[in-house]
Design an enzyme around this catalytic site. Structure first.
Site, PDB file in Angstrom:
ATOM      1  N   VAL A 132       7.256  20.800  60.611  1.00  0.00           N
ATOM      2  CA  VAL A 132       5.950  19.991  61.214  1.00  0.00           C
ATOM      3  C   VAL A 132       7.044  19.989  62.832  1.00  0.00           C
ATOM      4  O   VAL A 132       5.895  19.363  63.393  1.00  0.00           O
ATOM      5  CB  VAL A 132       5.468  18.855  60.192  1.00  0.00           C
ATOM      6  CG1 VAL A 132       6.603  17.771  60.149  1.00  0.00           C
ATOM      7  CG2 VAL A 132       4.249  18.384  61.407  1.00  0.00           C
ATOM      8  N   ASP A 133       7.357  18.451  62.820  1.00  0.00           N
ATOM      9  CA  ASP A 133       8.682  17.621  64.343  1.00  0.00           C
ATOM     10  C   ASP A 133       8.639  18.306  64.476  1.00  0.00           C
ATOM     11  O   ASP A 133       8.296  18.546  66.471  1.00  0.00           O
ATOM     12  CB  ASP A 133       9.518  16.934  63.895  1.00  0.00           C
ATOM     13  CG  ASP A 133       8.776  16.394  62.396  1.00  0.00           C
ATOM     14  OD1 ASP A 133       7.946  15.635  62.375  1.00  0.00           O
ATOM     15  OD2 ASP A 133      10.710  15.404  61.534  1.00  0.00           O
ATOM     16  N   GLY A 135      13.343 -11.204  60.165  1.00  0.00           N
ATOM     17  CA  GLY A 135      14.765 -11.317  60.665  1.00  0.00           C
ATOM     18  C   GLY A 135      15.511 -11.260  59.563  1.00  0.00           C
ATOM     19  O   GLY A 135      15.556 -12.825  59.388  1.00  0.00           O
ATOM     20  N   SER A 195      13.062  24.956  63.944  1.00  0.00           N
ATOM     21  CA  SER A 195      13.185  25.094  62.196  1.00  0.00           C
ATOM     22  C   SER A 195      11.577  25.728  61.739  1.00  0.00           C
ATOM     23  O   SER A 195      12.360  26.332  60.067  1.00  0.00           O
ATOM     24  CB  SER A 195      13.667  23.387  62.103  1.00  0.00           C
ATOM     25  OG  SER A 195      12.518  23.090  61.576  1.00  0.00           O
ATOM     26  N   GLY A 196      10.655  25.576  62.273  1.00  0.00           N
ATOM     27  CA  GLY A 196       9.757  25.647  60.860  1.00  0.00           C
ATOM     28  C   GLY A 196       9.586  24.496  60.605  1.00  0.00           C
ATOM     29  O   GLY A 196       7.774  24.563  59.595  1.00  0.00           O
ATOM     30  N   GLU A 224       2.602  -7.388  57.602  1.00  0.00           N
ATOM     31  CA  GLU A 224       2.304  -5.349  57.250  1.00  0.00           C
ATOM     32  C   GLU A 224       3.639  -5.069  56.634  1.00  0.00           C
ATOM     33  O   GLU A 224       2.910  -3.663  55.655  1.00  0.00           O
ATOM     34  CB  GLU A 224       4.071  -5.560  58.821  1.00  0.00           C
ATOM     35  CG  GLU A 224       5.414  -5.899  58.545  1.00  0.00           C
ATOM     36  CD  GLU A 224       5.659  -6.731  58.347  1.00  0.00           C
ATOM     37  OE1 GLU A 224       6.902  -6.859  58.354  1.00  0.00           O
ATOM     38  OE2 GLU A 224       4.552  -8.335  58.313  1.00  0.00           O
ATOM     39  N   HIS A 254       4.131 -11.681  55.493  1.00  0.00           N
ATOM     40  CA  HIS A 254       4.302 -10.151  55.643  1.00  0.00           C
ATOM     41  C   HIS A 254       3.155  -9.451  55.837  1.00  0.00           C
ATOM     42  O   HIS A 254       2.920  -9.950  54.581  1.00  0.00           O
ATOM     43  CB  HIS A 254       5.859  -9.706  55.796  1.00  0.00           C
ATOM     44  CG  HIS A 254       7.544 -10.786  55.672  1.00  0.00           C
ATOM     45  ND1 HIS A 254       7.787  -9.694  56.967  1.00  0.00           N
ATOM     46  CD2 HIS A 254       7.785 -10.989  54.869  1.00  0.00           C
ATOM     47  CE1 HIS A 254       8.781 -10.137  56.938  1.00  0.00           C
ATOM     48  NE2 HIS A 254       8.921 -11.623  55.936  1.00  0.00           N
ATOM     49  N   LYS A 308       5.725   9.730  61.632  1.00  0.00           N
ATOM     50  CA  LYS A 308       5.724  10.965  60.737  1.00  0.00           C
ATOM     51  C   LYS A 308       3.772  11.600  60.264  1.00  0.00           C
ATOM     52  O   LYS A 308       3.634  13.056  61.047  1.00  0.00           O
ATOM     53  CB  LYS A 308       6.695  11.319  59.645  1.00  0.00           C
ATOM     54  CG  LYS A 308       6.181  12.472  58.764  1.00  0.00           C
ATOM     55  CD  LYS A 308       6.995  13.557  59.646  1.00  0.00           C
ATOM     56  CE  LYS A 308       7.713  13.814  59.232  1.00  0.00           C
ATOM     57  NZ  LYS A 308       8.838  14.807  58.982  1.00  0.00           N
ATOM     58  N   SER A 362       7.780  22.115  65.163  1.00  0.00           N
ATOM     59  CA  SER A 362       6.316  22.862  65.568  1.00  0.00           C
ATOM     60  C   SER A 362       5.521  22.652  66.402  1.00  0.00           C
ATOM     61  O   SER A 362       5.056  23.035  66.860  1.00  0.00           O
ATOM     62  CB  SER A 362       5.761  23.515  64.159  1.00  0.00           C
ATOM     63  OG  SER A 362       6.273  24.360  63.516  1.00  0.00           O
ATOM     64  N   CYS A 374       7.132 -14.379  59.804  1.00  0.00           N
ATOM     65  CA  CYS A 374       8.529 -14.695  59.410  1.00  0.00           C
ATOM     66  C   CYS A 374       9.705 -16.097  60.300  1.00  0.00           C
ATOM     67  O   CYS A 374       9.238 -16.651  60.854  1.00  0.00           O
ATOM     68  CB  CYS A 374       9.270 -14.116  58.953  1.00  0.00           C
ATOM     69  SG  CYS A 374      10.105 -14.781  57.534  1.00  0.00           S
ATOM     70  N   TYR A 375      10.762 -14.751  60.741  1.00  0.00           N
ATOM     71  CA  TYR A 375      11.129 -15.208  61.435  1.00  0.00           C
ATOM     72  C   TYR A 375      11.262 -15.642  63.014  1.00  0.00           C
ATOM     73  O   TYR A 375      11.198 -16.458  63.683  1.00  0.00           O
ATOM     74  CB  TYR A 375      12.630 -14.841  61.647  1.00  0.00           C
ATOM     75  CG  TYR A 375      13.788 -14.993  62.342  1.00  0.00           C
ATOM     76  CD1 TYR A 375      14.955 -15.505  62.293  1.00  0.00           C
ATOM     77  CD2 TYR A 375      13.896 -14.605  63.984  1.00  0.00           C
ATOM     78  CE1 TYR A 375      15.702 -15.872  62.842  1.00  0.00           C
ATOM     79  CE2 TYR A 375      14.966 -15.044  64.949  1.00  0.00           C
ATOM     80  CZ  TYR A 375      16.074 -15.885  64.463  1.00  0.00           C
ATOM     81  OH  TYR A 375      17.250 -16.207  65.351  1.00  0.00           O
TER      82      TYR A 375
END
Length: 513
Positions: free
Chosen positions: A226-227, A55, A223-224, A171, A169, A369, A229, A82-83
């Protein structure tokens, strides 16, 4: 979900989403929550482990975000980053002070203990630091696990509370062994078994949707992309033809996109499919509109009006399905809002839930995603949909700078198709995050057929990014750019000049409008 869960308490780090993604990449389900989550809520979730994020604040300042210190005594493994490390150490009696030298960027970290967090790693690793405070005093109930030139306590462990801390970090990709460190925390310390898989997600989602929707009808704005669909495919698997998909052709789509979407869903899924041809309606509304924000508002308002009209023709609808993703949800939750903070859903089709008075079904609201793409493969959705580059809701309207006409749309559609075709032909399409053509409102002098020409300019935009919050322009090989330019000028009537956008985000945006 019936999965092992690791909770991430968010203290406002720009990397919090990355922590969640990296944990899931290790096949463990993770969820981001406010740092002010209550002990009762944590007990209800029953997590295998907890991560305290980084943070921007300093733990010793007034109004610095804090969590309930009692989580350190719940017998749940905790990793502070970290924080998160600093707040945990402060709770456990250590002093946190400003560093004499701030530490940013890549740093060599020396490992003192090759067990637990650092199992199977060498004596030195490269890590990514981003801090101006540090642990200045480590009481005897702590063990120092690693150090750097500026941070004598770069990694620590508390002897009795099952608390671990990392000043760096793990990540980010700039810490090459970060994924291994997180793996060690998840499997060696938390005892996770790794049961987070797309197949199990589909099964549990289908069961959940059956319970939620029952025999009621659900409509989905398709919408066509990926999400939407993948969301439609999961819901279709749960309730079959009780799902009605509405696809609106705004006239602002890419070349042959509407035809391909209609064919894909009619051929692959047993869905009640509704197609609305609204090209003329949108063009009429956008005639003479130059301001990009006004374009967006007109398109959004008109889409809601058309979708509402079509939805009212379908009887007994009680649910609206949307392809909302986890990043949408996360970005709408204040980091320090506390357990009572309201979640304002980041809807794919803004305003529709309020307009229609329907209950939402969002099967992907806890998915990233890349996970959605995996689900798409499992569900048999064609690669052309799964891997297509992101496309803005207003479509080509914000890639045409200035007035939108049928003729200008055709110029852009043809140029954009050449860009995408050449990226696919050269094997670059999946390596680039997003690419497209832009029609610039400038006339350019040229010579074509020994005669003077004064025609349109096309800009090509291609970027590489992992989160779309920042992006760098893609270094497409000159030969590929040369072919794109040559084909556009020779094959697209009305274009005599092609440029390539070499600006990064920030300060530029990915889209031009």
């Amino acid at each position: 979900m019936n999965n092992e869960t690791v909770l991430i308490l968010d203290f406002g780090s720009q990397y919090t989403q990355l922590i969640a993604r990296r944990i899931r990449e290790n096949k463990v389900y993770s969820e981001i929550v406010s740092c002010q989550i209550t002990l009762e809520e944590i007990k209800k979730i029953n997590p295998k482990g907890i991560v305290l994020s980084g943070g921007p604040a300093s733990v010793y300042t007034k109004n610095a975000p804090i969590c309930n210190k009692e989580i350190l005594h719940m017998d749940i493994p905790i990793l502070g980053i970290c924080y998160g490390m600093q707040i945990g150490c402060q709770f456990l009696g250590s002093a946190v002070t400003p560093s004499e030298k701030r530490e940013y960027g890549k740093t060599i970290c020396k490992i003192n203990d090759n067990t637990n967090l650092f199992q199977s790693l060498g004596n030195e690793i490269t890590v990514w630091m981003s801090h101006g405070d540090q642990i200045s005093d480590l009481p005897e109930q702590f063990i120092s696990l690693a150090s750097t030139a500026n941070s004598p306590f770069a990694a620590i462990k508390h002897k009795s509370s099952n608390f671990y801390g990392l000043q760096f970090h793990p990540e980010v990709t700039h810490t090459p062994d970060g994924q291994k460190i997180l793996y060690n925390f998840l499997y060696n310390i938390c005892g996770c078994s790794g049961n987070w898989k797309t197949g199990s997600f589909i099964k549990e989602s289908v069961e959940g949707i059956k319970k939620q929707a029952g025999n009621k009808r659900v409509i989905c704005a398709l919408s066509g992309g990926v999400d939407s669909s993948v969301a439609a495919a999961i819901i279709n698997k749960a309730i079959g033809r009780n799902l009605s998909c509405i696809f609106v052709d705004t006239g602002l789509l890419r070349m042959d996109e509407a035809r391909y979407i209609i064919k894909t869903f009619k051929d692959n899924f047993d869905i009640d499919f509704h197609f609305v041809d609204a090209k003329e309606r949108f063009l009429q509304k956008l005639k003479g509109v130059l301001d990009p924000e006004e374009k967006r508002k007109i398109i959004g308002h008109e889409f809601i009006a058309i979708f509402t009209e079509e939805a009212k023709r379908i009887k007994d609808v009680e649910f609206l399905a949307q392809g909302t993703l986890y990043p949408d949800v996360i970005e709408s939750i204040p980091a320090h809002g506390g357990p009572t903070a309201s979640i304002k859903s980041h809807h794919n089709v803004g305003g529709l839930p309020e307009e229609l008075g329907l209950e939402l079904i969002e099967p992907l609201r806890f998915m990233f995603k890349d996970e959605v793409r995996e689900l798409g493969h499992e569900l048999g959705i064609p690669d052309e949909i799964i891997w297509q580059h992101p496309f803005p809701g207003p479509g080509l309207a914000i890639r045409i700078i200035g007035d939108i006409t049928f003729e200008r749309l055709e110029v852009l559609r043809n140029a954009d198709k050449i860009v995408i075709d050449e990226l696919k032909r050269s094997g670059l399409y999946r390596k680039i995050s997003q690419a497209f053509a832009v029609l610039i409102p400038l006339g350019s002098v040229g010579v074509m057929g020994d005669e003077r020409s004064y025609e349109n300019v096309i800009a090509i935009r291609a970027v590489e990014t992992t989160d779309f919050m920042t992006a760098d322009w893609s270094e497409i090989p000159y030969e590929v750019l040369r072919t794109m330019s040559s084909r556009i000028i020779n094959e697209v009537k009305g274009v005599n000049r092609v440029t390539y956008d070499v600006s990064s985000k920030p300060p530029s945006t990915i889209e031009w409008e």
